[in-house]
Scaffold this motif. Structure first.
Motif, PDB file in Angstrom:
ATOM      1  N   SER A 107      -2.106  -5.815  49.733  1.00 48.86           N
ATOM      2  CA  SER A 107      -2.807  -7.045  49.171  1.00 48.86           C
ATOM      3  C   SER A 107      -4.289  -7.027  49.816  1.00 48.86           C
ATOM      4  O   SER A 107      -4.289  -6.351  50.749  1.00 48.86           O
ATOM      5  CB  SER A 107      -2.005  -8.167  49.570  1.00 48.86           C
ATOM      6  N   PRO A 108      -5.235  -7.833  49.320  1.00 49.67           N
ATOM      7  CA  PRO A 108      -6.389  -7.992  49.898  1.00 49.67           C
ATOM      8  C   PRO A 108      -6.385  -8.343  51.278  1.00 49.67           C
ATOM      9  O   PRO A 108      -5.543  -9.129  51.812  1.00 49.67           O
ATOM     10  CB  PRO A 108      -6.825  -9.226  49.125  1.00 49.67           C
ATOM     11  N   THR A 109      -7.280  -7.972  51.855  1.00 49.82           N
ATOM     12  CA  THR A 109      -7.351  -8.182  53.339  1.00 49.82           C
ATOM     13  C   THR A 109      -7.131  -9.619  53.909  1.00 49.82           C
ATOM     14  O   THR A 109      -6.177  -9.621  54.886  1.00 49.82           O
ATOM     15  CB  THR A 109      -8.529  -7.700  54.160  1.00 49.82           C
ATOM     16  N   PRO A 110      -7.558 -10.415  53.383  1.00 48.07           N
ATOM     17  CA  PRO A 110      -7.512 -11.895  53.653  1.00 48.07           C
ATOM     18  C   PRO A 110      -6.051 -12.344  53.915  1.00 48.07           C
ATOM     19  O   PRO A 110      -5.798 -13.238  54.816  1.00 48.07           O
ATOM     20  CB  PRO A 110      -8.462 -12.556  53.007  1.00 48.07           C
ATOM     21  N   ASN A 111      -5.020 -11.615  53.099  1.00 46.96           N
ATOM     22  CA  ASN A 111      -3.742 -11.994  53.339  1.00 46.96           C
ATOM     23  C   ASN A 111      -2.812 -11.361  54.338  1.00 46.96           C
ATOM     24  O   ASN A 111      -1.748 -11.648  54.478  1.00 46.96           O
ATOM     25  CB  ASN A 111      -3.230 -11.688  52.080  1.00 46.96           C
ATOM     26  N   HIS A 112      -3.496 -10.353  54.812  1.00 48.11           N
ATOM     27  CA  HIS A 112      -2.549  -9.353  55.668  1.00 48.11           C
ATOM     28  C   HIS A 112      -2.006 -10.308  56.857  1.00 48.11           C
ATOM     29  O   HIS A 112      -0.903 -10.106  56.961  1.00 48.11           O
ATOM     30  CB  HIS A 112      -3.339  -8.331  56.211  1.00 48.11           C
ATOM     31  N   ALA A 113      -2.722 -11.042  57.673  1.00 46.85           N
ATOM     32  CA  ALA A 113      -2.154 -11.450  58.916  1.00 46.85           C
ATOM     33  C   ALA A 113      -1.181 -12.425  58.530  1.00 46.85           C
ATOM     34  O   ALA A 113       0.021 -12.592  59.170  1.00 46.85           O
ATOM     35  CB  ALA A 113      -3.344 -12.282  59.546  1.00 46.85           C
ATOM     36  N   ASP A 114      -1.130 -13.403  57.421  1.00 46.44           N
ATOM     37  CA  ASP A 114      -0.130 -14.281  57.190  1.00 46.44           C
ATOM     38  C   ASP A 114       1.036 -13.588  56.701  1.00 46.44           C
ATOM     39  O   ASP A 114       2.093 -14.023  57.047  1.00 46.44           O
ATOM     40  CB  ASP A 114      -0.695 -14.959  56.091  1.00 46.44           C
ATOM     41  N   LEU A 129       4.063  -1.430  57.046  1.00 48.91           N
ATOM     42  CA  LEU A 129       3.103  -0.515  57.023  1.00 48.91           C
ATOM     43  C   LEU A 129       1.979  -1.292  56.116  1.00 48.91           C
ATOM     44  O   LEU A 129       2.344  -2.053  55.319  1.00 48.91           O
ATOM     45  CB  LEU A 129       3.337   0.615  56.007  1.00 48.91           C
ATOM     46  N   CYS A 130       0.770  -1.604  56.847  1.00 51.32           N
ATOM     47  CA  CYS A 130      -0.436  -2.358  56.070  1.00 51.32           C
ATOM     48  C   CYS A 130      -1.581  -1.593  56.036  1.00 51.32           C
ATOM     49  O   CYS A 130      -2.060  -1.031  56.993  1.00 51.32           O
ATOM     50  CB  CYS A 130      -0.354  -3.680  57.089  1.00 51.32           C
ATOM     51  N   GLU A 131      -2.024  -1.721  54.891  1.00 47.29           N
ATOM     52  CA  GLU A 131      -3.249  -0.959  54.297  1.00 47.29           C
ATOM     53  C   GLU A 131      -4.347  -1.426  55.491  1.00 47.29           C
ATOM     54  O   GLU A 131      -4.353  -2.565  55.786  1.00 47.29           O
ATOM     55  CB  GLU A 131      -3.581  -1.065  52.918  1.00 47.29           C
ATOM     56  N   LYS A 132      -5.258  -0.472  55.698  1.00 52.36           N
ATOM     57  CA  LYS A 132      -6.401  -0.871  56.474  1.00 52.36           C
ATOM     58  C   LYS A 132      -7.364  -1.850  55.950  1.00 52.36           C
ATOM     59  O   LYS A 132      -7.569  -1.959  54.619  1.00 52.36           O
ATOM     60  CB  LYS A 132      -7.140   0.265  56.971  1.00 52.36           C
ATOM     61  N   PRO A 133      -8.157  -2.665  56.542  1.00 60.03           N
ATOM     62  CA  PRO A 133      -8.063  -2.986  57.889  1.00 60.03           C
ATOM     63  C   PRO A 133      -6.815  -4.086  58.033  1.00 60.03           C
ATOM     64  O   PRO A 133      -6.484  -4.751  57.043  1.00 60.03           O
ATOM     65  CB  PRO A 133      -9.351  -3.630  58.278  1.00 60.03           C
ATOM     66  N   LEU A 134      -6.274  -4.011  59.280  1.00 61.28           N
ATOM     67  CA  LEU A 134      -5.174  -4.976  59.338  1.00 61.28           C
ATOM     68  C   LEU A 134      -5.652  -6.396  59.000  1.00 61.28           C
ATOM     69  O   LEU A 134      -5.090  -7.132  58.342  1.00 61.28           O
ATOM     70  CB  LEU A 134      -4.542  -4.820  60.777  1.00 61.28           C
ATOM     71  N   THR A 135      -6.859  -6.767  60.160  1.00 58.96           N
ATOM     72  CA  THR A 135      -7.554  -7.834  59.838  1.00 58.96           C
ATOM     73  C   THR A 135      -8.830  -7.666  60.022  1.00 58.96           C
ATOM     74  O   THR A 135      -9.102  -6.474  60.789  1.00 58.96           O
ATOM     75  CB  THR A 135      -7.045  -9.099  60.809  1.00 58.96           C
ATOM     76  N   THR A 136      -9.779  -8.694  60.168  1.00 55.02           N
ATOM     77  CA  THR A 136     -11.048  -8.220  60.515  1.00 55.02           C
ATOM     78  C   THR A 136     -11.228  -8.725  61.965  1.00 55.02           C
ATOM     79  O   THR A 136     -12.619  -8.604  62.341  1.00 55.02           O
ATOM     80  CB  THR A 136     -12.118  -8.720  59.482  1.00 55.02           C
ATOM     81  N   ASP A 137     -10.510  -9.317  62.621  1.00 50.20           N
ATOM     82  CA  ASP A 137     -10.754  -9.885  63.815  1.00 50.20           C
ATOM     83  C   ASP A 137      -9.746  -9.301  64.906  1.00 50.20           C
ATOM     84  O   ASP A 137      -8.495  -9.125  64.835  1.00 50.20           O
ATOM     85  CB  ASP A 137      -9.984 -11.256  63.857  1.00 50.20           C
ATOM     86  N   PRO A 138     -10.312  -8.386  65.843  1.00 46.71           N
ATOM     87  CA  PRO A 138      -9.670  -7.533  66.902  1.00 46.71           C
ATOM     88  C   PRO A 138      -8.432  -8.451  67.609  1.00 46.71           C
ATOM     89  O   PRO A 138      -7.487  -8.077  67.997  1.00 46.71           O
ATOM     90  CB  PRO A 138     -10.823  -7.294  67.843  1.00 46.71           C
ATOM     91  N   ALA A 139      -8.977  -9.608  67.856  1.00 45.43           N
ATOM     92  CA  ALA A 139      -7.959 -10.510  68.661  1.00 45.43           C
ATOM     93  C   ALA A 139      -6.810 -10.750  67.946  1.00 45.43           C
ATOM     94  O   ALA A 139      -5.721 -10.660  68.394  1.00 45.43           O
ATOM     95  CB  ALA A 139      -8.560 -11.774  69.124  1.00 45.43           C
ATOM     96  N   THR A 140      -6.913 -10.936  66.694  1.00 46.91           N
ATOM     97  CA  THR A 140      -5.705 -11.296  65.638  1.00 46.91           C
ATOM     98  C   THR A 140      -4.861 -10.068  65.508  1.00 46.91           C
ATOM     99  O   THR A 140      -3.616 -10.044  65.625  1.00 46.91           O
ATOM    100  CB  THR A 140      -6.099 -11.767  64.313  1.00 46.91           C
ATOM    101  N   ASN A 141      -5.744  -9.024  65.536  1.00 43.98           N
ATOM    102  CA  ASN A 141      -4.783  -7.269  65.462  1.00 43.98           C
ATOM    103  C   ASN A 141      -4.118  -7.182  66.580  1.00 43.98           C
ATOM    104  O   ASN A 141      -2.828  -7.092  66.338  1.00 43.98           O
ATOM    105  CB  ASN A 141      -5.989  -6.315  65.416  1.00 43.98           C
ATOM    106  N   LYS A 142      -4.558  -7.545  67.745  1.00 42.14           N
ATOM    107  CA  LYS A 142      -3.867  -7.319  69.097  1.00 42.14           C
ATOM    108  C   LYS A 142      -2.676  -8.348  68.879  1.00 42.14           C
ATOM    109  O   LYS A 142      -1.335  -7.782  69.366  1.00 42.14           O
ATOM    110  CB  LYS A 142      -4.644  -7.766  70.270  1.00 42.14           C
ATOM    111  N   ALA A 143      -2.660  -9.455  68.501  1.00 43.22           N
ATOM    112  CA  ALA A 143      -1.690 -10.603  68.542  1.00 43.22           C
ATOM    113  C   ALA A 143      -0.711  -9.978  67.632  1.00 43.22           C
ATOM    114  O   ALA A 143       0.636 -10.136  67.973  1.00 43.22           O
ATOM    115  CB  ALA A 143      -2.076 -12.001  68.296  1.00 43.22           C
TER     116      ALA A 143
END
Length: 163
Positions: A107-114, A129-143
Motif C-alpha cells: 500500500s502507499p507508504t503513509p499506511n505502512h506503520a499502521d 513483507l512490506c514494500e520499501k520504505p517501511l516508514t519515513t521515520d527511522p525511530a518508527t522503523n526501529k520500534a
C-alpha cells in the motif's frame, strides 16, 4: 520480448499457507500474481482502500482460473475487504484470518506503520513483507522491528525490482 506462460493455480488450502495481500496497485498486482503461482501458498485475502475496486482487481487476477459459474476450479475464493473492515476484523481477532500466516503490504507508504502495527496485534501475528520504505521515520522503523521481534515474527522490507 517477454513471453508470459499461463500459470496453473489452485486455491486448495491443504498443505499450504495463507497470504493476505494489502494493496492492488502495480506492486500489489505483482505480489498477487506471485502468491497465486506459488505451490505452497494460497491467497487468503486481498485488501484495498475501495472494496469494489478490490473485488474487481481480484476478479481480474483470478479470471483465467474460474469455471463457468465464476468459482475457482479448485479450493476456496479469497476474501476481498476494504481497509477499514480489515482493520476492524483484525482488532477484533476475528477467526476469519486463522488460516493466514503471512501478510504482504504493498500500500502507499503513509499506511505502512499502521498496517504493521495492526498485524502484530492479531492473536496469531503474521510474518510481514512490506514494500520499501517501511516508514519515513527511522525511530518508527526501529520500534516496528522491535515489536515484530517481540511477537516472534519476521518483518521484512522488500524492494520490488524489474530486472
Amino acid at each position: 520480448m517477454i513471453v508470459r506462460r499461463p500459470v496453473q493455480i489452485t486455491q486448495d488450502m491443504e498443505g499450504k499457507e495463507g497470504v493476505i495481500v494489502v494493496g492492488y496497485g502495480r506492486i500489489g498486482q505483482v505480489h498477487l500474481a506471485s502468491v497465486l503461482a506459488h505451490p505452497k501458498l494460497f491467497l487468503h485475502t486481498l485488501v484495498g482502500k475501495d472494496e469494489t475496486r478490490c473485488k474487481n482487481a481480484l476478479a481480474t487476477a483470478l479470471k483465467p482460473h474460474l469455471n463457468r459459474e465464476g468459482k475457482l476450479k479448485e479450493g476456496d475464493m479469497p476474501h476481498a475487504l476494504n481497509s477499514a473492515n480489515f482493520k476492524e476484523l483484525i482488532e477484533k481477532n476475528d477467526p476469519i484470518f486463522e488460516n493466514a500466516r503471512y501478510m504482504v503490504i504493498a500500500s502507499p507508504t503513509p499506511n505502512h506503520a499502521d498496517l504493521i502495527d495492526i498485524a502484530l496485534k492479531y492473536k496469531k501475528p503474521f510474518h510481514i513483507l512490506c514494500e520499501k520504505p517501511l516508514t519515513t521515520d527511522p525511530a518508527t522503523n526501529k520500534a516496528l522491528y522491535e515489536k515484530a521481534n517481540k511477537a516472534g515474527v519476521s518483518l521484512i522490507t522488500g524492494k520490488f525490482s524489474t530486472f
